[in-house]
Scaffold this active site. Structure first.
Site, PDB file in Angstrom:
ATOM      1  N   ASP A   8      -5.012  26.531  -1.327  1.00  0.00           N
ATOM      2  CA  ASP A   8      -5.191  27.855  -0.938  1.00  0.00           C
ATOM      3  C   ASP A   8      -6.726  28.110  -1.563  1.00  0.00           C
ATOM      4  OD1 ASP A   8      -2.456  27.504  -1.055  1.00  0.00           O
ATOM      5  OD2 ASP A   8      -2.403  29.530  -1.045  1.00  0.00           O
ATOM      6  N   ASN A  40      -6.472  33.156   1.014  1.00  0.00           N
ATOM      7  CA  ASN A  40      -6.779  33.882  -0.212  1.00  0.00           C
ATOM      8  C   ASN A  40      -8.232  34.117  -0.297  1.00  0.00           C
ATOM      9  OD1 ASN A  40      -4.035  32.274  -1.635  1.00  0.00           O
ATOM     10  ND2 ASN A  40      -4.342  34.666  -1.593  1.00  0.00           N
ATOM     11  N   ASN A  67       1.164  34.674   3.671  1.00  0.00           N
ATOM     12  CA  ASN A  67       1.924  36.108   3.390  1.00  0.00           C
ATOM     13  C   ASN A  67       0.623  37.086   3.692  1.00  0.00           C
ATOM     14  OD1 ASN A  67       1.544  34.725   0.773  1.00  0.00           O
ATOM     15  ND2 ASN A  67       1.801  36.692  -0.016  1.00  0.00           N
ATOM     16  N   HIS A  68      -0.714  36.522   3.265  1.00  0.00           N
ATOM     17  CA  HIS A  68      -1.781  37.534   3.255  1.00  0.00           C
ATOM     18  C   HIS A  68      -2.539  37.461   4.469  1.00  0.00           C
ATOM     19  CE1 HIS A  68      -1.441  38.696  -0.877  1.00  0.00           C
ATOM     20  NE2 HIS A  68      -1.305  37.361  -1.393  1.00  0.00           N
ATOM     21  N   HIS A 153       4.235  27.598   3.592  1.00  0.00           N
ATOM     22  CA  HIS A 153       3.643  28.444   2.527  1.00  0.00           C
ATOM     23  C   HIS A 153       4.939  29.137   2.070  1.00  0.00           C
ATOM     24  CE1 HIS A 153       0.168  30.751   1.189  1.00  0.00           C
ATOM     25  NE2 HIS A 153       0.917  31.630   1.141  1.00  0.00           N
ATOM     26  N   HIS A 180      -0.297  28.018  -5.825  1.00  0.00           N
ATOM     27  CA  HIS A 180      -1.657  27.665  -6.326  1.00  0.00           C
ATOM     28  C   HIS A 180      -1.487  26.701  -7.754  1.00  0.00           C
ATOM     29  CE1 HIS A 180      -3.535  31.707  -4.960  1.00  0.00           C
ATOM     30  NE2 HIS A 180      -2.666  31.343  -3.933  1.00  0.00           N
TER      31      HIS A 180
END
Length: 273
Positions: A8, A40, A67-68, A153, A180
């Site tokens: 990420d 991210n 998810n983002h 993810h 992360h």
């Protein structure tokens, strides 16, 4: 075939680490395909079209999300025209974009990139195992695809490991993202698939998961509303996993963790140097 997956990308430190180091790594390691998780990249929340083009321009062949995926509303539009930007394949039908792409590399090989998102402690999506099964069945390793990379993810290590077992022998690499923090379990599974529970992040590790430390700490101490989370601004590190595959089968023959930059012990695939 030589594959590199980067975890990420978090904010500007992560983007800088990728754009400054990836061009050199492509040349130095003679990489055939690079996949980067960019969910991210825009200040820690989603990705913009300009940032997407910046990462692709630095040498990424595909960018996966999570998810983002749609935190930046413009992604709802440009993801439709950018075929190398992948949101999780198990988003509900009708969601903009795609979760699977067959990438033609400069060397003439074809790499299938699959993005799926876990369901334990995450948003409720469709079954990621069914989504992975469809992708692997439609484009078998060694027949249609010369290599296959699956980005899982997910929050739970158990779900990531289960996906690794599920894909073993049918993918070149199954790698986890989202937490992360780089894990130390990179290995080649019995069926020949390289696996790592989490690739870590490309970002400032003097932080809380890439975010400036003060607000996350305050939230744990006080549990009250406060400021918006902001990406940390210190020097970024590059974190991921490198895989070499057998050209006959597409399965992994070598795997190594990649950690380059401050705050982490550096490691890289010495078998390529």
């Amino acid at each position: 075939m030589r594959l590199l997956f980067l975890g990420d990308v978090v904010g500007r430190p992560g983007r800088n680490a990728v754009t400054e180091r990836l061009p050199e790594l492509r040349r130095r390691w003679a990489l055939d395909c690079v996949v980067v998780n960019g969910e991210n990249a825009a200040g820690g929340f989603g990705i913009t079209e300009a940032i997407c083009e910046e990462i692709l321009g630095a040498g990424a062949d595909a960018i996966t999300l999570g998810n983002h995926s749609f935190d930046q509303r413009e992604a709802l539009v440009f993801i439709e025209r950018q075929e190398r930007l992948l949101r999780p394949a198990n988003y509900p039908p009708g969601t903009p974009g795609r979760g699977v792409a067959l990438i033609d590399t400069a060397s003439g090989a074809r790499v299938l990139v699959v993005s799926v998102m876990g369901r334990l402690f995450m948003d409720a999506l469709d079954d990621p195992f069914a989504a992975a099964e469809r992708a692997l069945s439609d484009c078998p390793l060694g027949e249609v695809a010369d290599a296959i990379v699956v980005d899982v993810h997910a929050e739970a290590t158990s779900e990531k490991q289960a996906m690794g077992v599920f894909c073993d022998g049918r993918a070149s690499l199954v790698v986890g993202t989202h937490t992360h923090v780089p894990t130390a379990d990179h290995r080649i599974m019995p069926g020949g698939t390289a696996y790592m529970s989490d690739a870590g992040m490309c970002g400032d590790y003097e932080s809380v998961l890439g975010m400036a430390k003060e607000e996350p700490l305050r939230r744990f101490l006080q549990k009250t509303p406060g400021a918006r989370l902001e990406a940390a601004t210190g020097p970024g590190s590059l974190s991921g996993v490198a895989v070499e595959t057998d050209p006959r089968t597409g399965l992994a023959v070598r795997v190594a963790a990649v950690r380059l930059g401050p705050n982490l012990d550096e490691t890289w695939p010495v078998f390529w140097d």
